[in-house]
Design a protein around this motif. Structure first.
Motif, short mmCIF file in Angstrom:
data_model
loop_
_atom_site.label_atom_id
_atom_site.label_comp_id
_atom_site.label_asym_id
_atom_site.label_seq_id
_atom_site.Cartn_x
_atom_site.Cartn_y
_atom_site.Cartn_z
N SER A 69 0.70 -1.16 0.10
CA SER A 69 0.01 -0.18 -0.05
C SER A 69 0.83 1.25 -0.03
O SER A 69 2.10 1.20 0.35
N LEU B 233 -3.45 3.79 0.67
CA LEU B 233 -3.77 3.85 1.85
C LEU B 233 -2.77 4.89 2.67
O LEU B 233 -1.67 4.78 2.55
N TRP C 109 -9.26 2.73 7.08
CA TRP C 109 -8.27 2.17 6.05
C TRP C 109 -9.11 1.00 5.26
O TRP C 109 -10.04 0.45 5.35
#
Length: 204
Positions: A62, A90, A97
């Protein structure tokens, strides 16, 4: 080189120097199977290396930066690793999240090049994702006992703060205190090359 110039893959030279040392520690602390969420994956080279070496684990990279996510995904396409997932957008400072469950969380070289406010939100988010006993593993430079661990880290800290006053090498004790508040036990500290540390927190 020509092939790489035509795609989105980025190259971070430090990853070639530290990836095997990090992998050796991950082997000791990651579960044999499950999902590992990597925060701030950057170029994606760590994720590729770890996924290739640990086929029993699925790796979820991420990053908040679209260019970084494009690099991760380009490396994934090039390597065709079945246990490396597409990168997620993210930002640790934003909730919720996009992934709410993981068996372990790994983050390298983020908290010193982000505002301090990103550290408690990283810790709180990881605590939400992990079951009791799950590992949050942080890698990077840290101060210990109020001092830098090497002159090179002091110089690095000064350079970071010149670039952005909100950046800087964090105190291990302050990070551990925030982790305790988020629901983690005291960290196991692993000494790493180049005056870096790995902090292994377990969810309580």
């Amino acid at each position: 080189m020509a092939a790489r110039a035509q795609d989105a893959r980025r190259h971070a030279p430090a990853t070639l120097r530290n990836r095997d040392a990090i992998l050796a520690v991950l082997r000791r602390h990651l579960p044999p199977s499950g999902l590992v969420l990597e925060i701030a994956s950057g170029s994606g080279e760590h994720a590729v290396h770890f996924a290739a070496a640990l086929p029993g684990l699925a790796f979820q990279p991420s990053d908040p930066d679209p260019g970084a996510r494009a690099s991760v995904d380009a490396w994934a396409r090039a390597t065709r690793l079945p246990n490396l997932r597409p990168a997620l957008a993210l930002d640790v400072r934003e909730t919720p999240w996009p992934l709410d469950r993981a068996d372990a969380v790994f983050c390298a070289n983020m908290i010193h090049i982000a505002p301090w406010a990103a550290t408690p939100t990283l810790l709180a988010g990881a605590a939400r994702c992990l079951a009791p006993g799950g590992a949050l593993i942080l890698y990077g430079p840290f101060r210990r006992g109020g001092a830098h661990t090497a002159p090179s880290n002091a110089a690095f800290d000064a350079e970071l703060r010149r670039q952005n006053p909100e950046w800087g090498v964090r105190a291990l004790e302050e990070v551990a205190a925030e982790a305790a508040a988020a629901g983690f036990a005291a960290p196991l500290v692993e000494e790493m090359p180049a005056n870096n540390l790995m902090l292994v927190f377990r969810r309580v």
